[in-house]
Design a protein around this motif. Structure first.
Motif, short mmCIF file in Angstrom:
data_model
loop_
_atom_site.label_atom_id
_atom_site.label_comp_id
_atom_site.label_asym_id
_atom_site.label_seq_id
_atom_site.Cartn_x
_atom_site.Cartn_y
_atom_site.Cartn_z
N VAL A 56 0.85 -1.19 0.00
CA VAL A 56 0.00 0.00 0.00
C VAL A 56 0.89 1.24 0.00
N GLU A 57 1.89 1.26 0.89
CA GLU A 57 2.79 2.43 0.97
C GLU A 57 3.45 2.71 -0.37
N ARG A 58 3.99 1.65 -0.99
CA ARG A 58 4.72 1.81 -2.24
C ARG A 58 3.83 2.40 -3.33
N ASN A 59 2.61 1.90 -3.42
CA ASN A 59 1.73 2.34 -4.50
C ASN A 59 1.05 3.67 -4.23
N LEU A 60 0.88 3.97 -2.92
CA LEU A 60 0.41 5.31 -2.55
C LEU A 60 1.46 6.32 -2.98
N ALA A 61 2.72 6.04 -2.63
CA ALA A 61 3.83 6.96 -2.94
C ALA A 61 3.98 7.14 -4.44
N ALA A 62 3.74 6.06 -5.19
CA ALA A 62 3.90 6.15 -6.66
C ALA A 62 2.68 6.80 -7.31
N GLY A 63 1.65 7.09 -6.51
CA GLY A 63 0.45 7.74 -7.06
C GLY A 63 -0.44 6.81 -7.86
N ARG A 64 -0.20 5.48 -7.74
CA ARG A 64 -1.05 4.54 -8.48
C ARG A 64 -2.25 4.08 -7.67
N LEU A 65 -2.20 4.37 -6.35
CA LEU A 65 -3.29 3.92 -5.49
C LEU A 65 -3.88 5.11 -4.75
N LEU A 66 -5.19 5.32 -4.96
CA LEU A 66 -5.87 6.45 -4.31
C LEU A 66 -7.01 5.91 -3.46
N PHE A 67 -7.30 6.62 -2.38
CA PHE A 67 -8.42 6.21 -1.54
C PHE A 67 -9.46 7.31 -1.49
N THR A 68 -10.71 6.93 -1.50
CA THR A 68 -11.78 7.93 -1.48
C THR A 68 -13.06 7.35 -0.86
N THR A 69 -13.93 8.25 -0.41
CA THR A 69 -15.27 7.82 0.02
C THR A 69 -16.32 8.29 -1.00
N SER A 70 -15.85 8.95 -2.07
CA SER A 70 -16.80 9.53 -3.03
C SER A 70 -16.98 8.65 -4.27
N TYR A 71 -18.21 8.15 -4.45
CA TYR A 71 -18.51 7.36 -5.65
C TYR A 71 -18.29 8.19 -6.91
N GLU A 72 -18.65 9.48 -6.80
CA GLU A 72 -18.52 10.35 -7.98
C GLU A 72 -17.07 10.36 -8.47
N ASP A 73 -16.14 10.61 -7.51
CA ASP A 73 -14.71 10.64 -7.89
C ASP A 73 -14.25 9.26 -8.38
N ALA A 74 -14.69 8.24 -7.66
CA ALA A 74 -14.18 6.90 -7.94
C ALA A 74 -14.63 6.37 -9.31
N LEU A 75 -15.81 6.83 -9.74
CA LEU A 75 -16.35 6.26 -10.98
C LEU A 75 -16.01 7.07 -12.22
N GLN A 76 -15.48 8.30 -11.99
CA GLN A 76 -15.27 9.23 -13.10
C GLN A 76 -14.58 8.61 -14.32
N ASP A 77 -13.39 8.03 -14.12
CA ASP A 77 -12.65 7.49 -15.27
C ASP A 77 -12.56 5.98 -15.23
N ALA A 78 -13.38 5.35 -14.40
CA ALA A 78 -13.20 3.91 -14.19
C ALA A 78 -13.56 3.10 -15.43
N GLU A 79 -12.63 2.22 -15.83
CA GLU A 79 -12.95 1.29 -16.91
C GLU A 79 -13.49 -0.03 -16.33
N PHE A 80 -12.97 -0.34 -15.14
CA PHE A 80 -13.42 -1.55 -14.43
C PHE A 80 -13.81 -1.15 -13.01
N VAL A 81 -14.95 -1.63 -12.54
CA VAL A 81 -15.37 -1.36 -11.16
C VAL A 81 -15.53 -2.71 -10.45
N PHE A 82 -14.59 -2.99 -9.57
CA PHE A 82 -14.64 -4.26 -8.82
C PHE A 82 -15.51 -4.08 -7.58
N ILE A 83 -16.47 -4.96 -7.39
CA ILE A 83 -17.24 -4.96 -6.14
C ILE A 83 -16.60 -5.99 -5.21
N ALA A 84 -16.11 -5.51 -4.07
CA ALA A 84 -15.43 -6.41 -3.12
C ALA A 84 -15.93 -6.11 -1.71
N VAL A 85 -17.24 -6.02 -1.58
CA VAL A 85 -17.81 -5.74 -0.25
C VAL A 85 -18.15 -7.07 0.43
#
Ligand code: UDX
Length: 444
Positions: A56-85
């Protein structure tokens, strides 16, 4: 590089997101739990999983991993949406789909461009079709999407290793183009890919977990019989395992399966069968054998001590298996309850699970290390096979216990070594008496 959104940052979602980011994708991981997301942004993990923090640290630092609570932000450019609830157990053993349902509703409402919905959560057969209906019903305007089932087969404690080196990837969809795109995402993992329809993919997951649970209950039934006949189930399993049709894995007899998957998945599959008028005879037996293991262990302790009332009993290991802090359906919880109901004072030590365990077993006294535990107990009970316990100084243990007695729910010790040290030892299906002699000889 693909844009991937993962909904749900539990074990499965976090591992899936961090691993896809590490493979070079841009991953946005979403959860409705604000505290969880705030912690993750600071690199603080909500769960213990070997190697995950670094990933997690490595990919956060590389900017490849982002965290959010906003569906709007998360879905904006998504090509794939994994449901893992999560799909916890409902009241009657069925899978509770409230989290899948609310994820699908939000995806439907906030989706702004076409994407592929990939379902990772273990869901009842037919859920993929239902998810598609929920998404469509929540869309303001019609945006095309496809649903692909891609069940996870990750084991806690080795989830990253399992993600990066899967035995297979299963994809289910009637939209072959969508399945092909999800297959492309998995190509770097170089595992066989099974493409089938949605319902069959969903069933593959349940059938796999039910088969593994059956294997465990099978060897536990054999352990039971071994115990009565004076044979050693560990050696029986070794002898069986060389047959390629049987294989050496999942033949460890002991306390049976626990955790967040097997118990609920076997129950949910049985429920699905019953609902359609099919009697799941074998699955019922698998569940019965499994819950009996916990009772049998408590009974062994009672037999060994004569009476547990007023005695101190120390549990070695609390988590449902080693290398995790997960206490979900851990055998230790039932065992602690059975022993305290019989009047014992239960103490315990676990290398990483004590904090979480204390919340589910408030009356159990947590002790700082195995030796301080041994000093105060009339019996030690191995509930989890942590490596640390395999390497205990048994000689020291035999000296500091008032009367050395170990009941080994995971068969990690050698009955003969124990006998040599003067420790009374009871395993699960070992066929030896506490003096280390085969039962059939001592019983004449
Ligand atoms: C399991 C599946 O392996 C995984 O594919 C699925 O996606 C999720 O459920 P997990 O629950 O993390 O993974 O643990 P696993 O290592 O498979 O063990 C499950 C349980 O079976 C544990 O309680 C373990 O102690 C028990 N077990 C396992 C045995 O009692 N004997 C064995 O031989 C093997």
């Amino acid at each position: 590089m693909k844009n991937i959104t993962v909904v749900g940052v539990g074990y499965v979602g976090l591992v899936t997101g961090a691993c896809f980011a590490d493979l070079g994708n841009r991953v946005t991981a979403l959860d409705i739990d604000e505290e969880r997301i705030a912690g993750l942004k600071r690199g603080e993990l909500p769960i213990y999983e070997p190697g995950l923090e670094e990933l997690v640290e490595r990919n956060l630092a590389a900017g490849r991993l982002l965290f959010t609570t906003s569906y709007e932000d998360a879905l904006q450019d998504a090509e794939f949406v994994f449901i893992a609830v999560g799909t916890p157990e409902g009241g009657d053993g069925e899978a509770d789909l409230k989290y899948v349902s609310s994820a699908a509703e939000s995806i439907g409402k906030m989706m702004s461009a076409s994407c592929i919905i990939v379902n990772k959560s273990t869901v009842p057969v037919g859920t993929g079709d239902w998810v598609a209906d929920v998404i469509t019903a929540n869309q303001d305007q019609s945006i095309p999407f496809s649903v692909v089932s891609c069940p996870e087969f990750l084991r806690e404690g080795s989830a990253i290793q399992d993600f990066m080196n899967p035995a297979r990837t299963v994809l289910g969809s009637l939209d072959l183009d969508a399945a092909e795109k999800v297959a492309q995402l998995h190509l770097p993992l170089r595992a066989p890919i099974v493409v089938t329809d949605l319902r069959t993919a969903e069933m593959i997951k349940y059938a796999s977990n039910a088969f593994l649970s059956t294997k465990i209950s099978f060897i536990n039934e054999i352990a039971n019989i071994c115990e009565a006949l004076g044979a050693d189930v560990k050696e029986v399993a070794t002898g069986m395992g060389y047959d390629p049709r049987i294989g050496p894995h999942f033949l460890d007899a002991g306390l049976g399966y626990g955790g967040s998957c097997f118990p609920k998945d076997v129950k949910a599959l049985a429920y699905m069968a019953e609902e359609k008028g099919r009697h799941p005879q074998l699955l019922d037996a698998v569940m019965e054998i499994n819950s009996d293991r916990r009772r049998q262990l408590a009974e062994k302790v009672r037999t060994a001590l004569g009476d547990v009332n007023g005695k101190n009993i120390g549990l070695l290991g609390l988590t449902f298996k080693p290398n995790t802090d997960d206490m979900r359906d851990a055998p230790s919880v039932d065992i602690a309850r059975l022993l305290s109901d019989a009047g014992a004072k239960v103490l315990a030590y676990d290398p990483v699970g004590m904090e979480r365990a204390q919340a589910v077993m408030p009356s159990v006294e947590m002790v700082a290390d195995p030796y301080s535990l041994a000093e105060r107990c009339q019996a030690l009970v191995v509930c989890t096979e942590w490596n640390e316990f395999k390497q205990l100084d048994l000689e020291r243990l035999s000296e500091i216990m008032p009367v050395p007695l170990i009941v080994d729910g995971r068969n990690i010790y050698d009955p003969k070594v124990m006998a040599g040290l003067g420790i009374r030892y009871f395993g699960m299906g070992r066929g030896y008496g506490p003096d280390g002699n085969p039962l059939q000889e001592t019983s004449g």
